[in-house]
Design an enzyme around this catalytic site. Sequence first.
Site, PDB file in Angstrom:
ATOM      1  N   HIS A   7       0.925 -10.460  10.923  1.00 45.90           N
ATOM      2  CA  HIS A   7       0.080  -9.874  11.980  1.00 45.90           C
ATOM      3  C   HIS A   7       0.862  -9.057  12.994  1.00 45.90           C
ATOM      4  CE1 HIS A   7       1.719 -13.230  14.259  1.00 45.90           C
ATOM      5  NE2 HIS A   7       1.398 -12.530  15.321  1.00 45.90           N
ATOM      6  N   GLY A  59       3.360  -6.937  12.238  1.00 42.14           N
ATOM      7  CA  GLY A  59       3.846  -5.684  11.659  1.00 42.14           C
ATOM      8  C   GLY A  59       2.853  -4.548  11.872  1.00 42.14           C
ATOM      9  N   VAL A 107       1.009  -2.854   9.699  1.00 42.84           N
ATOM     10  CA  VAL A 107      -0.249  -2.996   8.966  1.00 42.84           C
ATOM     11  C   VAL A 107      -1.039  -4.194   9.481  1.00 42.84           C
ATOM     12  CG1 VAL A 107      -1.233  -3.511   6.694  1.00 42.84           C
ATOM     13  CG2 VAL A 107       0.604  -1.827   6.900  1.00 42.84           C
ATOM     14  N   GLY A 108      -0.369  -5.347   9.601  1.00 46.01           N
ATOM     15  CA  GLY A 108      -1.067  -6.561  10.032  1.00 46.01           C
ATOM     16  C   GLY A 108      -1.659  -6.412  11.419  1.00 46.01           C
ATOM     17  N   SER A 111       2.045  -0.893  -2.407  1.00 49.20           N
ATOM     18  CA  SER A 111       2.572   0.406  -2.003  1.00 49.20           C
ATOM     19  C   SER A 111       2.516   1.369  -3.188  1.00 49.20           C
ATOM     20  CB  SER A 111       4.013   0.213  -1.560  1.00 49.20           C
ATOM     21  OG  SER A 111       4.743   1.398  -1.714  1.00 49.20           O
ATOM     22  N   SER A 112       2.483   2.661  -2.882  1.00 45.01           N
ATOM     23  CA  SER A 112       2.430   3.663  -3.955  1.00 45.01           C
ATOM     24  C   SER A 112       3.723   3.723  -4.768  1.00 45.01           C
ATOM     25  CB  SER A 112       2.125   5.044  -3.371  1.00 45.01           C
ATOM     26  OG  SER A 112       3.099   5.400  -2.425  1.00 45.01           O
ATOM     27  N   CYS A 113       4.779   3.025  -4.326  1.00 48.30           N
ATOM     28  CA  CYS A 113       6.027   3.052  -5.102  1.00 48.30           C
ATOM     29  C   CYS A 113       5.949   2.200  -6.372  1.00 48.30           C
ATOM     30  CB  CYS A 113       7.219   2.652  -4.253  1.00 48.30           C
ATOM     31  SG  CYS A 113       7.206   0.923  -3.824  1.00 48.30           S
ATOM     32  N   TYR A 164      11.617  -3.442  -4.604  1.00 51.11           N
ATOM     33  CA  TYR A 164      10.362  -3.566  -3.845  1.00 51.11           C
ATOM     34  C   TYR A 164       9.166  -3.355  -4.773  1.00 51.11           C
ATOM     35  CZ  TYR A 164       7.023  -2.631  -0.036  1.00 51.11           C
ATOM     36  OH  TYR A 164       5.951  -2.673   0.830  1.00 51.11           O
ATOM     37  N   LYS A 207       6.042  -5.872  -5.737  1.00 53.68           N
ATOM     38  CA  LYS A 207       4.633  -5.519  -5.501  1.00 53.68           C
ATOM     39  C   LYS A 207       3.832  -5.540  -6.813  1.00 53.68           C
ATOM     40  CE  LYS A 207       4.684  -5.173  -1.093  1.00 53.68           C
ATOM     41  NZ  LYS A 207       3.919  -6.154  -0.304  1.00 53.68           N
ATOM     42  N   HIS A 249      10.953   4.576   7.759  1.00 54.48           N
ATOM     43  CA  HIS A 249      10.440   5.602   6.861  1.00 54.48           C
ATOM     44  C   HIS A 249      10.642   6.973   7.503  1.00 54.48           C
ATOM     45  CE1 HIS A 249       8.236   2.048   5.302  1.00 54.48           C
ATOM     46  NE2 HIS A 249       8.464   2.638   4.160  1.00 54.48           N
TER      47      HIS A 249
HETATM   48  O1  GFB Z   1       9.846   7.559   3.948  1.00 48.63           O
HETATM   49  P1  GFB Z   1      11.031   7.384   3.105  1.00 48.63           P
HETATM   50  O2  GFB Z   1      12.185   6.656   3.695  1.00 48.63           O
HETATM   51  O3  GFB Z   1      10.674   6.634   1.766  1.00 48.63           O
HETATM   52  O4  GFB Z   1      11.579   8.820   2.660  1.00 48.63           O
HETATM   53  P2  GFB Z   1      10.008   6.954   0.335  1.00 48.63           P
HETATM   54  C1  GFB Z   1      10.758   9.837   2.182  1.00 48.63           C
HETATM   55  C2  GFB Z   1      11.555  11.105   1.977  1.00 48.63           C
HETATM   56  O5  GFB Z   1      11.938  11.613   3.261  1.00 48.63           O
HETATM   57  C3  GFB Z   1      12.842  10.958   1.180  1.00 48.63           C
HETATM   58  C4  GFB Z   1      13.313  11.955   3.256  1.00 48.63           C
HETATM   59  O6  GFB Z   1      12.994  12.080   0.352  1.00 48.63           O
HETATM   60  C5  GFB Z   1      13.916  10.956   2.261  1.00 48.63           C
HETATM   61  O7  GFB Z   1      15.183  11.387   1.816  1.00 48.63           O
HETATM   62  N1  GFB Z   1      13.861  11.911   4.613  1.00 48.63           N
HETATM   63  C6  GFB Z   1      14.265  12.988   5.333  1.00 48.63           C
HETATM   64  C7  GFB Z   1      14.059  10.820   5.373  1.00 48.63           C
HETATM   65  N2  GFB Z   1      14.768  12.621   6.508  1.00 48.63           N
HETATM   66  C8  GFB Z   1      14.633  11.273   6.584  1.00 48.63           C
HETATM   67  C9  GFB Z   1      14.980  10.314   7.573  1.00 48.63           C
HETATM   68  O8  GFB Z   1      15.506  10.614   8.650  1.00 48.63           O
HETATM   69  N3  GFB Z   1      14.673   9.010   7.293  1.00 48.63           N
HETATM   70  C10 GFB Z   1      14.080   8.629   6.123  1.00 48.63           C
HETATM   71  N4  GFB Z   1      13.799   7.334   5.924  1.00 48.63           N
HETATM   72  N5  GFB Z   1      13.792   9.529   5.144  1.00 48.63           N
HETATM   73  C11 GFB Z   1       9.646   4.412   0.480  1.00 48.63           C
HETATM   74  C12 GFB Z   1      10.010   3.293  -0.453  1.00 48.63           C
HETATM   75  O9  GFB Z   1       9.977   5.527  -0.259  1.00 48.63           O
HETATM   76  O10 GFB Z   1       8.270   4.498   0.763  1.00 48.63           O
HETATM   77  C13 GFB Z   1       9.313   2.062  -0.175  1.00 48.63           C
HETATM   78  O11 GFB Z   1      11.418   3.157  -0.451  1.00 48.63           O
HETATM   79  C14 GFB Z   1       7.837   2.242   0.111  1.00 48.63           C
HETATM   80  O12 GFB Z   1       9.483   1.198  -1.243  1.00 48.63           O
HETATM   81  C15 GFB Z   1       7.599   3.353   1.099  1.00 48.63           C
HETATM   82  O13 GFB Z   1       7.129   2.500  -1.078  1.00 48.63           O
HETATM   83  C16 GFB Z   1       6.143   3.649   1.322  1.00 48.63           C
HETATM   84  O14 GFB Z   1       8.638   7.512   0.462  1.00 48.63           O
HETATM   85  O15 GFB Z   1      10.947   7.753  -0.501  1.00 48.63           O
END
Ligand code: GFB
Length: 310
Positions: A12, A14, A16-17, A108-110, A137, A141, A180
């Site tokens: 709760h 986080g 989403v929660g 998750s969509s992953c 992950y 899931k 993210h």
């Molecule tokens: O959101 P994100 O970390 O996860 O990265 P995924 C999405 C894209 O954004 C990747 C780029 O191509 C990253 O390289 N990116 C660019 C960045 N700049 C940045 C930055 O400053 N930070 C981050 N984090 N990314 C996750 C999964 O995948 O999505 C999880 O690892 C989960 O398991 C989640 O499914 C929803 O979309 O690639």
Amino acid sequence: MKKSDKIYVAGHSGMVGSSIVRRLENDGYRNIIRRTSKELDLRNQSEVTDFFQFEKPDYVFLAAAMVGGIQANNTYRAEFLFDNLMIQNNVIHNAYKVGVTKLLFLGSSCIYPKMASQPLKEEYLLTGLLEPTNEPYAIAKIAGIKLCDAYRSQYDCNFISAMPTNLYGPNDNYDLQKSHVLPALIRKFVEAKSHSENEVEIWGSGNPRREFMHVEDLAEACMFLMANYDQPGFVNVGTGVDVTIKELALKIKELVGFEGELTFNTSKPDGTPRKLMDVSKIEAMGWSHNIPLDQGLQRTILEYSASVNT
Ligand code: GFB
């Protein structure tokens, strides 16, 4: 769900929660059960067993998980697999044990294969290899979806699963190493502007495409599925619209009012090239998202800026 039913929201605090709790409260549900991770370690089988035997909830939203962006997924591979398996195994099994009326598991969509056709239809699950950066992950899931289906087919449990696209909104994680992309870029552009920096670093090539949905839309979809979906298999929840990471960065740059340059650090991983949900299944049931990306981004930037200025 009746307004007096006992509803346990796992996770709760986080993003989403907390959004599901806000939605339940706004809709007048009066008997919401929550436990912090200090009060109840969902990875601990006996603690979770005792909790379910004591509370005996009627409904469960399973939004508790170890989550993070591409770098966190790729670094903490053991915890992303072990913790998530333990959390969902304990919650789903004990929901069965105490006869929970209905449980919604969130993934998750992953879960989809890295090179799956786009948009991603529910039937593409387990048709190819996963993206390596988030394979632990995704495996957890996928196991959660299969666990819900197994308890449904063997024990008649009304356990359902929803797979949201990449989410953002209140209570997101803004830690630059673990977050993210969307919150990371908001923070980077806001800080670069306030320190009058000349450039902002974007990880990877900027070419991957991602679909972003405001978490309030997800909370509404969860309520909708709790009321209307009683089937095996899972349901995609998304907007059906995606952008490249470069396009996302340019939108945030403009909304923040940063005037410098973007640089692309290609030593960081791109991850999956594209993850666009096919949302025809949920739309055919009568639900679609409300908050367009530009509007959601504007709100989220204002909320983030207010939180760092207080
Ligand atoms: O959101 P994100 O970390 O996860 O990265 P995924 C999405 C894209 O954004 C990747 C780029 O191509 C990253 O390289 N990116 C660019 C960045 N700049 C940045 C930055 O400053 N930070 C981050 N984090 N990314 C996750 C999964 O995948 O999505 C999880 O690892 C989960 O398991 C989640 O499914 C929803 O979309 O690639």
